[in-house]
Design a protein around this motif. Sequence first.
Motif, PDB file in Angstrom:
ATOM      1  N   GLY A  25      69.497  34.866  85.626  1.00 33.40           N
ATOM      2  CA  GLY A  25      68.436  35.016  86.616  1.00 33.40           C
ATOM      3  C   GLY A  25      67.101  34.720  85.978  1.00 33.40           C
ATOM      4  O   GLY A  25      66.975  34.623  84.762  1.00 33.40           O
ATOM      5  N   ILE A  26      66.114  34.593  86.822  1.00 32.88           N
ATOM      6  CA  ILE A  26      64.777  34.358  86.296  1.00 32.88           C
ATOM      7  C   ILE A  26      64.033  35.681  86.254  1.00 32.88           C
ATOM      8  O   ILE A  26      64.382  36.629  86.944  1.00 32.88           O
ATOM      9  CB  ILE A  26      64.011  33.322  87.147  1.00 32.88           C
ATOM     10  CG1 ILE A  26      63.759  33.856  88.567  1.00 32.88           C
ATOM     11  CG2 ILE A  26      64.745  31.988  87.180  1.00 32.88           C
ATOM     12  CD1 ILE A  26      62.781  33.006  89.366  1.00 32.88           C
ATOM     13  N   GLU A  27      63.004  35.711  85.441  1.00 35.48           N
ATOM     14  CA  GLU A  27      62.207  36.929  85.338  1.00 35.48           C
ATOM     15  C   GLU A  27      61.211  36.971  86.503  1.00 35.48           C
ATOM     16  O   GLU A  27      60.826  35.927  87.037  1.00 35.48           O
ATOM     17  CB  GLU A  27      61.467  36.968  84.003  1.00 35.48           C
ATOM     18  CG  GLU A  27      62.422  37.134  82.832  1.00 35.48           C
ATOM     19  CD  GLU A  27      61.703  37.411  81.519  1.00 35.48           C
ATOM     20  OE1 GLU A  27      60.593  37.979  81.549  1.00 35.48           O
ATOM     21  OE2 GLU A  27      62.280  37.076  80.477  1.00 35.48           O
ATOM     22  N   PRO A  28      60.780  38.160  86.899  1.00 35.47           N
ATOM     23  CA  PRO A  28      59.835  38.275  88.011  1.00 35.47           C
ATOM     24  C   PRO A  28      58.567  37.441  87.813  1.00 35.47           C
ATOM     25  O   PRO A  28      58.046  36.864  88.762  1.00 35.47           O
ATOM     26  CB  PRO A  28      59.516  39.766  88.062  1.00 35.47           C
ATOM     27  CG  PRO A  28      60.707  40.431  87.468  1.00 35.47           C
ATOM     28  CD  PRO A  28      61.207  39.471  86.419  1.00 35.47           C
ATOM     29  N   SER A  29      58.087  37.323  86.592  1.00 36.42           N
ATOM     30  CA  SER A  29      56.854  36.566  86.329  1.00 36.42           C
ATOM     31  C   SER A  29      57.021  35.081  86.620  1.00 36.42           C
ATOM     32  O   SER A  29      56.043  34.379  86.872  1.00 36.42           O
ATOM     33  CB  SER A  29      56.407  36.777  84.879  1.00 36.42           C
ATOM     34  OG  SER A  29      57.411  36.292  83.997  1.00 36.42           O
ATOM     35  N   LEU A  58      58.691  33.884  89.179  1.00 40.39           N
ATOM     36  CA  LEU A  58      58.948  33.725  90.601  1.00 40.39           C
ATOM     37  C   LEU A  58      57.852  32.920  91.323  1.00 40.39           C
ATOM     38  O   LEU A  58      58.148  32.081  92.174  1.00 40.39           O
ATOM     39  CB  LEU A  58      59.109  35.103  91.250  1.00 40.39           C
ATOM     40  CG  LEU A  58      59.708  35.161  92.638  1.00 40.39           C
ATOM     41  CD1 LEU A  58      61.031  34.432  92.717  1.00 40.39           C
ATOM     42  CD2 LEU A  58      59.883  36.602  93.068  1.00 40.39           C
ATOM     43  N   ALA A  59      56.608  33.157  90.965  1.00 35.53           N
ATOM     44  CA  ALA A  59      55.498  32.488  91.653  1.00 35.53           C
ATOM     45  C   ALA A  59      55.531  30.977  91.461  1.00 35.53           C
ATOM     46  O   ALA A  59      55.074  30.228  92.330  1.00 35.53           O
ATOM     47  CB  ALA A  59      54.162  33.045  91.170  1.00 35.53           C
ATOM     48  N   VAL A  60      56.073  30.505  90.365  1.00 34.51           N
ATOM     49  CA  VAL A  60      56.082  29.068  90.078  1.00 34.51           C
ATOM     50  C   VAL A  60      57.460  28.448  90.188  1.00 34.51           C
ATOM     51  O   VAL A  60      57.647  27.289  89.847  1.00 34.51           O
ATOM     52  CB  VAL A  60      55.493  28.788  88.678  1.00 34.51           C
ATOM     53  CG1 VAL A  60      54.021  29.149  88.644  1.00 34.51           C
ATOM     54  CG2 VAL A  60      56.270  29.494  87.615  1.00 34.51           C
ATOM     55  N   TYR A  61      58.417  29.217  90.666  1.00 38.01           N
ATOM     56  CA  TYR A  61      59.780  28.698  90.759  1.00 38.01           C
ATOM     57  C   TYR A  61      59.825  27.654  91.865  1.00 38.01           C
ATOM     58  O   TYR A  61      59.513  27.938  93.027  1.00 38.01           O
ATOM     59  CB  TYR A  61      60.770  29.849  91.029  1.00 38.01           C
ATOM     60  CG  TYR A  61      62.209  29.425  90.871  1.00 38.01           C
ATOM     61  CD1 TYR A  61      62.718  29.124  89.625  1.00 38.01           C
ATOM     62  CD2 TYR A  61      63.039  29.305  91.977  1.00 38.01           C
ATOM     63  CE1 TYR A  61      64.032  28.732  89.464  1.00 38.01           C
ATOM     64  CE2 TYR A  61      64.356  28.913  91.836  1.00 38.01           C
ATOM     65  CZ  TYR A  61      64.849  28.624  90.583  1.00 38.01           C
ATOM     66  OH  TYR A  61      66.145  28.222  90.420  1.00 38.01           O
ATOM     67  N   LYS A  62      60.214  26.450  91.549  1.00 38.30           N
ATOM     68  CA  LYS A  62      60.110  25.292  92.448  1.00 38.30           C
ATOM     69  C   LYS A  62      60.825  25.443  93.786  1.00 38.30           C
ATOM     70  O   LYS A  62      60.221  25.165  94.809  1.00 38.30           O
ATOM     71  CB  LYS A  62      60.593  24.025  91.734  1.00 38.30           C
ATOM     72  CG  LYS A  62      59.716  23.608  90.608  1.00 38.30           C
ATOM     73  CD  LYS A  62      58.375  23.157  91.115  1.00 38.30           C
ATOM     74  CE  LYS A  62      57.522  22.703  89.945  1.00 38.30           C
ATOM     75  NZ  LYS A  62      56.146  22.612  90.251  1.00 38.30           N
TER      76      LYS A  62
END
Length: 191
Positions: free
Chosen positions: A115-119, A121-125
């Motif tokens: 998974g990705i980290e919460p930080s 999330l804003a730039v996740y394409k």
Amino acid sequence: MTRIEVSLARTHKIAERLKTRAAEFFKDAQAQGQVAHINGTTGDAHIQRLTQQGSQALALSSRGERYLRAAATVRAAIGRENQARGINDLLAQLDAVNRVLAHKKELLEQAKADGIEPSELAVYKPLTGNEVRYGGIAINVLGESARTELSSAISTLQREAFQLSDRIAEANAARLALELDEDIAGEVTGG
């Protein structure tokens, strides 16, 4: 009475042997004391054998009681020694450390999940703009810093558990004196 000196660790084994032997005597007493059934007439030899069987049941029961009372005496000595040597406290501390250790290991497994980290999330394409992603995206709320922190805590807890276990083993190695009936001591200590 026979006085024996054994380690506290061996005393636990002796107590278990005493309880096991008592249970065996009680089981044999039950078997001997069961109601007998006969068909037809009987003679003096048969009456004598049945009477002897009843006496044997009572003797086995008494012997089992002696062993069980000896086990209680040994268990009481173990309790006193555990208290005097601080083993009860060490065992309680070790239990707590092991429970925390198990919990931290479970958290670490979650931190290792994909998974990705919460930080991020804003730039996740795939989520930028008005797009909707079916099935969602895995967010690992325990990121890299949590993995590092948990791994360090686990190492510290493992060392603490080893130290406590060693202290318990050392306390159990010290000897204590027990007094048991000679026949019982000979059977349960191998002497």
